[in-house]
Design a protein around this motif. Structure first.
Motif, PDB file in Angstrom:
ATOM      1  N   LYS A  54       6.130  17.953  10.240  1.00 18.38           N
ATOM      2  CA  LYS A  54       4.965  17.083  10.443  1.00 18.38           C
ATOM      3  C   LYS A  54       4.117  17.004   9.171  1.00 18.38           C
ATOM      4  CE  LYS A  54       4.377  17.497  15.467  1.00 18.38           C
ATOM      5  NZ  LYS A  54       3.481  17.995  16.537  1.00 18.38           N
ATOM      6  N   ALA A  55       3.952  18.134   8.501  1.00 18.23           N
ATOM      7  CA  ALA A  55       3.192  18.148   7.242  1.00 18.23           C
ATOM      8  C   ALA A  55       3.914  17.332   6.168  1.00 18.23           C
ATOM      9  CB  ALA A  55       2.981  19.580   6.773  1.00 18.23           C
ATOM     10  N   GLN A  56       5.231  17.479   6.116  1.00 12.96           N
ATOM     11  CA  GLN A  56       6.035  16.717   5.163  1.00 12.96           C
ATOM     12  C   GLN A  56       5.939  15.223   5.462  1.00 12.96           C
ATOM     13  OE1 GLN A  56      10.187  17.785   5.177  1.00 12.96           O
ATOM     14  NE2 GLN A  56      10.670  16.495   3.426  1.00 12.96           N
ATOM     15  N   LEU A  57       5.922  14.872   6.745  1.00 12.68           N
ATOM     16  CA  LEU A  57       5.801  13.473   7.144  1.00 12.68           C
ATOM     17  C   LEU A  57       4.462  12.889   6.682  1.00 12.68           C
ATOM     18  CD1 LEU A  57       6.870  11.021   8.734  1.00 12.68           C
ATOM     19  CD2 LEU A  57       5.793  12.002  10.774  1.00 12.68           C
ATOM     20  N   GLU A  58       3.403  13.628   6.851  1.00 13.44           N
ATOM     21  CA  GLU A  58       2.083  13.152   6.414  1.00 13.44           C
ATOM     22  C   GLU A  58       2.051  12.956   4.894  1.00 13.44           C
ATOM     23  OE1 GLU A  58      -0.310  11.994   8.383  1.00 13.44           O
ATOM     24  OE2 GLU A  58       1.152  12.393   9.957  1.00 13.44           O
ATOM     25  N   LYS A  59       2.697  13.867   4.173  1.00 13.89           N
ATOM     26  CA  LYS A  59       2.756  13.756   2.713  1.00 13.89           C
ATOM     27  C   LYS A  59       3.528  12.493   2.310  1.00 13.89           C
ATOM     28  CE  LYS A  59       4.460  16.093  -1.383  1.00 13.89           C
ATOM     29  NZ  LYS A  59       5.361  17.103  -1.912  1.00 13.89           N
ATOM     30  N   LEU A  60       4.664  12.248   2.959  1.00 15.01           N
ATOM     31  CA  LEU A  60       5.454  11.052   2.654  1.00 15.01           C
ATOM     32  C   LEU A  60       4.679   9.774   2.971  1.00 15.01           C
ATOM     33  CD1 LEU A  60       9.018  12.055   3.945  1.00 15.01           C
ATOM     34  CD2 LEU A  60       8.332  11.656   1.577  1.00 15.01           C
ATOM     35  N   LYS A  61       3.948   9.771   4.072  1.00 19.08           N
ATOM     36  CA  LYS A  61       3.157   8.594   4.430  1.00 19.08           C
ATOM     37  C   LYS A  61       2.060   8.348   3.399  1.00 19.08           C
ATOM     38  CE  LYS A  61       3.908   8.433   9.425  1.00 19.08           C
ATOM     39  NZ  LYS A  61       3.280   8.546  10.757  1.00 19.08           N
ATOM     40  N   ALA A  62       1.436   9.412   2.911  1.00 17.52           N
ATOM     41  CA  ALA A  62       0.402   9.267   1.883  1.00 17.52           C
ATOM     42  C   ALA A  62       1.004   8.711   0.590  1.00 17.52           C
ATOM     43  CB  ALA A  62      -0.278  10.609   1.625  1.00 17.52           C
ATOM     44  N   GLU A  63       2.188   9.203   0.223  1.00 16.02           N
ATOM     45  CA  GLU A  63       2.871   8.697  -0.974  1.00 16.02           C
ATOM     46  C   GLU A  63       3.217   7.222  -0.820  1.00 16.02           C
ATOM     47  OE1 GLU A  63       6.273  11.210  -1.543  1.00 16.02           O
ATOM     48  OE2 GLU A  63       5.060  12.939  -2.127  1.00 16.02           O
ATOM     49  N   LEU A  64       3.704   6.846   0.365  1.00 13.01           N
ATOM     50  CA  LEU A  64       4.039   5.447   0.624  1.00 13.01           C
ATOM     51  C   LEU A  64       2.797   4.565   0.532  1.00 13.01           C
ATOM     52  CD1 LEU A  64       6.010   3.203   1.468  1.00 13.01           C
ATOM     53  CD2 LEU A  64       5.519   3.814   3.831  1.00 13.01           C
ATOM     54  N   ASN A  65       1.703   5.015   1.136  1.00 10.97           N
ATOM     55  CA  ASN A  65       0.471   4.233   1.085  1.00 10.97           C
ATOM     56  C   ASN A  65      -0.009   4.050  -0.351  1.00 10.97           C
ATOM     57  OD1 ASN A  65       0.401   3.885   3.846  1.00 10.97           O
ATOM     58  ND2 ASN A  65      -0.877   5.669   4.206  1.00 10.97           N
ATOM     59  N   ALA A  66       0.114   5.087  -1.166  1.00  7.31           N
ATOM     60  CA  ALA A  66      -0.273   4.988  -2.577  1.00  7.31           C
ATOM     61  C   ALA A  66       0.625   4.000  -3.328  1.00  7.31           C
ATOM     62  CB  ALA A  66      -0.221   6.360  -3.234  1.00  7.31           C
ATOM     63  N   MET A  67       1.920   4.045  -3.039  1.00 11.94           N
ATOM     64  CA  MET A  67       2.858   3.130  -3.695  1.00 11.94           C
ATOM     65  C   MET A  67       2.553   1.671  -3.306  1.00 11.94           C
ATOM     66  SD  MET A  67       6.390   5.281  -3.247  1.00 11.94           S
ATOM     67  CE  MET A  67       7.464   4.129  -4.066  1.00 11.94           C
ATOM     68  N   VAL A  68       2.304   1.447  -2.036  1.00 13.11           N
ATOM     69  CA  VAL A  68       2.013   0.092  -1.560  1.00 13.11           C
ATOM     70  C   VAL A  68       0.692  -0.409  -2.131  1.00 13.11           C
ATOM     71  CG1 VAL A  68       1.483  -1.268   0.501  1.00 13.11           C
ATOM     72  CG2 VAL A  68       3.426   0.289   0.508  1.00 13.11           C
ATOM     73  N   ALA A  69      -0.303   0.484  -2.201  1.00 10.69           N
ATOM     74  CA  ALA A  69      -1.600   0.097  -2.774  1.00 10.69           C
ATOM     75  C   ALA A  69      -1.450  -0.270  -4.249  1.00 10.69           C
ATOM     76  CB  ALA A  69      -2.608   1.221  -2.602  1.00 10.69           C
ATOM     77  N   ALA A  70      -0.671   0.497  -4.989  1.00 15.08           N
ATOM     78  CA  ALA A  70      -0.447   0.196  -6.402  1.00 15.08           C
ATOM     79  C   ALA A  70       0.320  -1.110  -6.558  1.00 15.08           C
ATOM     80  CB  ALA A  70       0.312   1.339  -7.078  1.00 15.08           C
ATOM     81  N   GLN A  71       1.230  -1.363  -5.649  1.00 13.42           N
ATOM     82  CA  GLN A  71       2.028  -2.587  -5.660  1.00 13.42           C
ATOM     83  C   GLN A  71       1.139  -3.812  -5.431  1.00 13.42           C
ATOM     84  OE1 GLN A  71       5.018  -3.195  -6.449  1.00 13.42           O
ATOM     85  NE2 GLN A  71       5.681  -4.999  -5.404  1.00 13.42           N
ATOM     86  N   GLN A  72       0.151  -3.665  -4.563  1.00 12.14           N
ATOM     87  CA  GLN A  72      -0.704  -4.793  -4.212  1.00 12.14           C
ATOM     88  C   GLN A  72      -1.866  -4.958  -5.188  1.00 12.14           C
ATOM     89  OE1 GLN A  72      -1.677  -3.890  -0.171  1.00 12.14           O
ATOM     90  NE2 GLN A  72       0.236  -4.724   0.611  1.00 12.14           N
ATOM     91  N   ALA A  73      -2.152  -3.938  -6.007  1.00 10.41           N
ATOM     92  CA  ALA A  73      -3.265  -4.034  -6.965  1.00 10.41           C
ATOM     93  C   ALA A  73      -2.894  -5.043  -8.053  1.00 10.41           C
ATOM     94  CB  ALA A  73      -3.536  -2.676  -7.578  1.00 10.41           C
TER      95      ALA A  73
END
Length: 133
Positions: free
Chosen positions: A113-132
């Motif tokens: 579950k902790a690993q899943l939260e970390k992966l979701k945070a990484e994905l959100n950061a990648m998507v945010a950088a992609q949309q910036a």
């Protein structure tokens, strides 16, 4: 005639110097704002072919990484669901608290579950950088 022939290399040098800056794929990968700028210029036919190829390659790499991250998240979510099902189906001896198997299983579920939260945070950061842009 000789003067015209002598001017050709000079004019060619001046024109190529004005051709704009060349960007590597790595630079464009690491700089999303510049990548989007170059891609927009490519769409308007205002950018060199090399820069367009490098920008498209960098964009494809980012898109592939986002897809891979989503796949990892999906697989981890499926593993967690399976682990939770197994825990519900075979609860073990929880009344005494001495069931080391159940405790280890619960610890692994929490770790996933902790690993899943970390992966979701990484994905959100990648998507945010992609949309910036």
């Amino acid at each position: 005639m000789k003067k015209i022939l002598a001017l050709i290399p000079v004019v060619t040098l001046i024109l190529t110097a004005c051709g704009g800056e060349k960007y590597t794929t790595d630079y464009l990968y690491k700089n999303p704002a510049k990548r989007h700028e170059v891609l927009k210029a490519c769409a308007d036919n205002k950018e060199s072919n090399d820069n367009c190829v490098n920008a498209n390659t960098a964009q494809a790499t980012v898109s592939l990484e986002i897809g891979n991250k989503k796949s990892q998240i999906g697989q981890l979510e499926a593993q967690i669901r399976q682990d939770l099902y197994t825990r519900a189906k075979f609860p073990g001896n929880r009344s005494t608290g001495n069931d080391k198997f159940s405790q280890a299983r619960d610890a692994k579920i929490e770790e996933k579950k902790a690993q899943l939260e970390k992966l979701k945070a990484e994905l959100n950061a990648m998507v945010a950088a992609q949309q910036a842009k």
